[in-house]
Design a protein around this motif. Structure first.
Motif, mmCIF file in Angstrom:
data_model
loop_
_atom_site.group_PDB
_atom_site.id
_atom_site.type_symbol
_atom_site.label_atom_id
_atom_site.label_comp_id
_atom_site.label_asym_id
_atom_site.label_seq_id
_atom_site.Cartn_x
_atom_site.Cartn_y
_atom_site.Cartn_z
ATOM 1 N N TRP A 24 0.704 -1.306 -0.011
ATOM 2 C CA TRP A 24 -0.002 0.007 -0.130
ATOM 3 C C TRP A 24 0.806 1.258 0.094
ATOM 4 O O TRP A 24 0.413 2.210 -0.603
ATOM 5 C CB TRP A 24 -1.010 0.121 1.155
ATOM 6 N N ILE A 27 1.990 2.558 -3.650
ATOM 7 C CA ILE A 27 0.665 2.668 -4.387
ATOM 8 C C ILE A 27 0.485 4.153 -3.874
ATOM 9 O O ILE A 27 0.070 4.932 -4.796
ATOM 10 C CB ILE A 27 -0.449 1.479 -4.170
ATOM 11 N N THR A 28 0.274 4.269 -2.723
ATOM 12 C CA THR A 28 -0.110 5.482 -1.806
ATOM 13 C C THR A 28 0.657 6.726 -2.232
ATOM 14 O O THR A 28 0.673 7.969 -2.517
ATOM 15 C CB THR A 28 -0.459 5.490 -0.526
ATOM 16 N N THR A 32 2.169 3.818 -7.867
ATOM 17 C CA THR A 32 2.429 2.736 -8.485
ATOM 18 C C THR A 32 1.052 2.297 -9.137
ATOM 19 O O THR A 32 0.083 2.051 -8.283
ATOM 20 C CB THR A 32 3.208 1.921 -7.611
ATOM 21 N N ARG A 33 0.956 1.903 -10.099
ATOM 22 C CA ARG A 33 -0.244 1.076 -10.667
ATOM 23 C C ARG A 33 -0.328 -0.178 -10.149
ATOM 24 O O ARG A 33 0.764 -0.872 -9.789
ATOM 25 C CB ARG A 33 -0.229 0.944 -12.110
ATOM 26 N N ARG A 34 -1.423 -0.502 -10.137
ATOM 27 C CA ARG A 34 -1.756 -2.074 -9.226
ATOM 28 C C ARG A 34 -0.926 -3.208 -10.008
ATOM 29 O O ARG A 34 -0.102 -3.778 -9.345
ATOM 30 C CB ARG A 34 -3.179 -2.282 -9.177
ATOM 31 N N ALA A 37 2.868 -2.885 -9.390
ATOM 32 C CA ALA A 37 3.012 -3.277 -7.811
ATOM 33 C C ALA A 37 3.101 -4.675 -7.748
ATOM 34 O O ALA A 37 3.922 -5.158 -6.902
ATOM 35 C CB ALA A 37 2.098 -2.602 -6.864
ATOM 36 N N GLN A 57 5.026 -5.668 -15.301
ATOM 37 C CA GLN A 57 3.919 -5.526 -14.719
ATOM 38 C C GLN A 57 3.056 -6.872 -14.806
ATOM 39 O O GLN A 57 3.142 -7.559 -15.879
ATOM 40 C CB GLN A 57 2.791 -4.384 -14.712
ATOM 41 N N SER A 128 -7.646 -4.845 -5.600
ATOM 42 C CA SER A 128 -8.549 -3.697 -6.031
ATOM 43 C C SER A 128 -9.599 -4.069 -5.072
ATOM 44 O O SER A 128 -10.079 -3.063 -4.285
ATOM 45 C CB SER A 128 -8.967 -3.562 -7.356
ATOM 46 N N HIS A 146 -7.328 3.134 -8.422
ATOM 47 C CA HIS A 146 -6.613 3.816 -9.285
ATOM 48 C C HIS A 146 -6.321 5.172 -8.853
ATOM 49 O O HIS A 146 -5.784 6.079 -9.442
ATOM 50 C CB HIS A 146 -7.236 3.667 -10.575
ATOM 51 N N ARG A 149 -3.433 7.191 -7.367
ATOM 52 C CA ARG A 149 -2.363 8.035 -8.182
ATOM 53 C C ARG A 149 -2.654 9.101 -7.889
ATOM 54 O O ARG A 149 -1.613 10.044 -8.018
ATOM 55 C CB ARG A 149 -2.313 7.367 -9.469
ATOM 56 N N SER A 152 -1.511 10.334 -4.731
ATOM 57 C CA SER A 152 0.033 10.460 -4.504
ATOM 58 C C SER A 152 0.557 11.737 -5.149
ATOM 59 O O SER A 152 1.560 12.285 -4.783
ATOM 60 C CB SER A 152 0.596 9.108 -5.317
#
Length: 227
Positions: A24, A27-28, A32-34, A37, A57, A128, A146, A149, A152
């Motif tokens: 997390w 990403i936070t 970073t896109r899921r 990650a 990815q 997700s 998403h 992002r 962030s």
């Protein structure tokens, strides 16, 4: 809708004991896109440079997943980690080694940083779903994974990151008129100069700017086929 820094801090506090807490954080705080990650490997992590190379990815096709290149050419990038996230990753690596020993022959050696409990690939769709459940349990307004992002980008700008560095960190196309470019964030003045640190989240403030005012390290990600 996008969470405020205070709501973001509430989420980070709430998931501090979650098994995927180390997931997390990038990403936070780095957007970073899921799939990125879930796909990042230990060979992509540099403890010396305190960075993560985004070079691959996990792509979801229906419910099947396969490995693929990042979404765009600019998606291949190197992400500078804040100190706390870096330390969290180091502890996570030690914990994963203990899990590997405990599972013995049952451990699936995928080489990924973030995995299921047996080392197998972490499904982006499950990430997700878990995010939505955790956000609801934390009493937070519903947003998509998403959308973190955008959160962030806001945190990095508030921490004094240059807008160009923010765009590179997110892996955006180098085009200021792109609809998801940080310049289009609400309240962003569109300046390229670093701004003074603004608000702080509850416990986990926005990531600090790299030391010495430097942006994301300009290193090459690992060559394909390694590991």
């Amino acid at each position: 809708m996008v969470w405020t820094p205070e709501q973001t801090g509430q989420f980070i506090d709430f998931v501090a004991e979650d098994r995927l807490y180390p997931l997390w954080r990038p990403i936070t705080f780095r957007g970073t896109r899921r799939g990125e990650a879930c796909g990042v490997r230990w060979l992509d992590h540099s403890a010396a440079a305190q960075s993560l190379a985004i070079a691959t990815q996990l792509v979801q096709d229906g419910w099947e997943i396969h490995e693929g290149a990042p979404k765009t050419d600019s998606g291949i990038r190197l992400i500078a980690l804040d100190d706390e996230t870096h330390q969290v990753l180091l502890r996570h690596k030690a914990g994963q080694e203990q899990q590997r020993e405990a599972w013995g022959d049952g451990w699936q050696d995928t080489g990924r940083i973030f995995t299921e409990v047996d080392g197998s690939l972490l499904h982006p769709g499950k990430v997700s779903d878990l995010f939505e459940r955790l956000a609801a349990a934390a009493g937070l307004p519903p947003i998509r994974l998403h959308d973190l992002r955008h959160v962030s980008a806001t945190l990095m700008l508030a921490a004094g990151f240059d807008i160009k560095v923010v765009s590179e960190t997110l892996g955006h196309p180098h085009h200021p008129h792109h609809p998801h470019h940080p310049r289009h964030l609400p309240g962003c003045p569109g300046r390229s100069r670093p701004r003074r640190r603004e608000g702080r989240a509850t416990r986990a403030p926005g990531p600090e700017a790299p030391q010495g005012g430097q942006g994301t390290p300009r290193l090459q990600p690992p060559a394909a086929g390694r590991g």
